[in-house]
Scaffold this active site. Structure first.
Site, mmCIF file in Angstrom:
data_model
loop_
_atom_site.group_PDB
_atom_site.id
_atom_site.type_symbol
_atom_site.label_atom_id
_atom_site.label_comp_id
_atom_site.label_asym_id
_atom_site.label_seq_id
_atom_site.Cartn_x
_atom_site.Cartn_y
_atom_site.Cartn_z
ATOM 1 C CE LYS A 137 3.282 37.164 28.885
ATOM 2 N NZ LYS A 137 2.602 37.105 30.197
ATOM 3 C CG HIS A 280 53.610 39.182 28.079
ATOM 4 N ND1 HIS A 280 52.729 39.056 27.035
ATOM 5 C CD2 HIS A 280 54.838 38.843 27.587
ATOM 6 C CE1 HIS A 280 53.390 38.638 25.952
ATOM 7 N NE2 HIS A 280 54.665 38.512 26.262
#
Length: 518
Positions: A137, A280
């Protein structure tokens, strides 16, 4: 005033070189606790114990050590706020400039066999995450480091006077990721232990690698995965970087292959050697053989035209004979549990061919959830794992399949669950002959599969992932000489299909379970 570093680490990797550099090269004073302080002291480096610094002893068996205003005031005080600096001065608190913390080994603890609830709970770190979050922070004034891999870069940045705002923000972001992942692990473990239904999907996966692009060059793509689990545990032996489409096809190949088992070494001669060719995301060739080369050749023979540029998966070690089946055809990737030295030498001539060794342990460790994204959300379901129970199958025609036909019906049923719906598979003698995938109507898929199989359809079997809404597929199958059909059943017109089978001399099995794949 000398800068102050607070060091408190569970993972002691690289700790001493870091401490020596901080003290001897950069003039830091070190505050530390517990085993970290003890190790630093053993190297005759100056260190102040947290309890001595705060004037407050560790209590509750070590549960409270660093939870003290002298620690968190020193971390959270903003240097650009005079009121903060005045508070530090009044309370005799020194500002802390660097926080190096990593957390109690919760993951390692819960990985142990038969770990107790109490042991796991005691390995939930409280002070560590609090210090990390406080430093992250206040990153404009405090650097925070949570991983030994960062130490070298940290020291280089200090020595070259390149402690930039960007570096501070980067370390802050990584620190919050570290504590978030830690909390997610704890939350998920408790939910699993107590059989609680999670009200939020919580998951943290580290970045494996940035991919060149997604399904198409204009799409960005990244690969995230848990180390040593699933594809993150694969060892790429050679070839170009894996692409998004490669990974999607590899996943489809492995899913199909696992129907036949997946082991590192095969000593049991009855173990099914199987090979799958994917194009595919749909299988275009699947077969079982009495050797790796036999299985591979038969899978390729299922549809050599479609195999061009495809993906191959083999469930057993690849030897010289199997490698020779591949050396003269264009294949994108080959995955197997092992490649022997001769096979690797043969395939090394194909520089762009991607070879991946994927051990059975990595496959077994992988998550059993199937996750897909939709706009603004996720869909999460169980994997459609192998669960064939032939005891629940019903023979519904006058003629009953022979044992040989039942073997082929079982084989075709394993394949069809991995073909995009609507799905049809034609097979014979444990080899796929024709695949019909992803059509908008079932008879269209059947036409594709039967035409691909051609004259080989005579005496073969046909599998459908969903029920027949009409008897047209049965009649088409008869035209091609199909001997037996397997399908879920459940249509209001099942009797029409059964009647057509009886009239045409075809056997039919109903499984009572469908396998849609979208």
């Amino acid at each position: 005033m000398s800068p102050i570093a607070l060091l408190s680490v569970s993972d002691k990797t690289g700790l001493i070189p870091l401490a020596k550099a901080l003290v001897n090269d950069l003039g830091f004073k070190i505050i530390s606790s517990g085993g970290t302080a003890k190790l630093i002291e053993s190297e005759n480096l100056p260190v102040t114990r947290v309890a001595d610094y705060t004037g407050f002893p560790e209590i509750l068996g070590g549960r409270v050590k660093t939870l003290n205003p002298k620690i968190h005031g020193g971390i959270l005080a903003r240097r650009d706020k005079q009121s903060h600096l005045d508070d530090l001065d009044k309370q005799n608190i020194n500002p802390i400039d660097l926080v190096v913390v990593n957390l109690y080994p919760f993951v390692k603890t819960i990985s142990k066999e038969n770990v107790s609830w109490e042991e796991a709970i005691e390995n939930i770190d409280i002070g560590g995450p609090t210090m990390i979050r406080a430093a992250a922070k206040n990153h404009q004034d405090v650097l925070v480091v949570t991983d030994p891999s960062q130490y070298s870069n940290l020291i280089d940045a200090y020595k070259s006077k390149k402690i930039t705002t960007e570096l501070r923000k980067k370390y802050s972001q990584q620190a919050f990721e570290h504590t978030a992942t830690y909390d997610l692990t704890i939350s998920n473990w408790i939910a699993n232990q107590s059989s609680s239904k999670k009200v939020s999907w919580l998951q943290s996966l580290p970045l494996k690698q940035e991919l060149r692009y997604g399904e198409n060059p204009h799409q960005k793509a990244s690969w995230y995965g848990e180390p040593e689990k699933g594809w993150s545990g694969a060892n790429q032996l050679q070839g170009k970087e894996l692409s998004t489409n490669n990974l999607l096809d590899l996943e489809a190949a492995l899913s199909t292959l696992r129907e036949f088992g997946y082991k590192n070494n095969i000593s049991n001669p009855s173990y099914q050697k199987a090979a799958v060719v994917i194009k595919h995301t749909n299988p275009c060739g699947v077969a079982i053989g009495d050797s790796p080369s036999s299985a591979l050749k038969r899978a390729l023979d299922g549809d050599r035209v479609s195999a061009f540029g495809g993906i191959i998966a083999i469930n057993c070690p690849v030897d010289e004979a199997a490698a020779k089946e591949i050396e003269n055809i264009f294949i994108e990737c080959v995955v197997a549990p092992y490649f022997d030295e001769t096979a690797k030498e043969i395939l090394s001539k194909k520089k762009n061919l991607r070879l991946l060794e994927l051990k059975a342990e990595s496959v077994q460790k992988a998550d059993k959830n199937h996750i897909r994204s939709i706009l603004g959300g996720l869909l999460i379901q169980d994997l459609d794992e192998p669960s064939i129970d032939q005891k629940k199958w019903k023979s519904v025609t006058e003629l009953i399949p022979t044992d040989e036909e039942m073997n082929d019906l079982s084989f075709a049923w394993k394949i069809v669950k991995h073909i995009r719906s609507n799905a049809i598979a034609v097979a014979s003698n444990q080899q796929s002959l024709g695949i019909g995938a992803g059509q908008m109507n079932r008879v269209g898929s059947a036409k594709l599969a039967l035409e691909a199989a051609g004259t080989k359809s005579k005496g073969a079997v046909l599998a459908s992932d969903g029920f027949f809404p009409f008897d047209d597929t049965v009649k088409m199958a008869s035209d091609y000489g199909i001997s037996s059909i397997i399908q879920p059943g459940g249509s209001i017109r099942d009797e029409d299909s059964i009647k057509a089978c009886n009239e045409l001399g075809i056997k039919m099995i109903l499984t009572g379970k469908r396998h849609f794949l979208h």
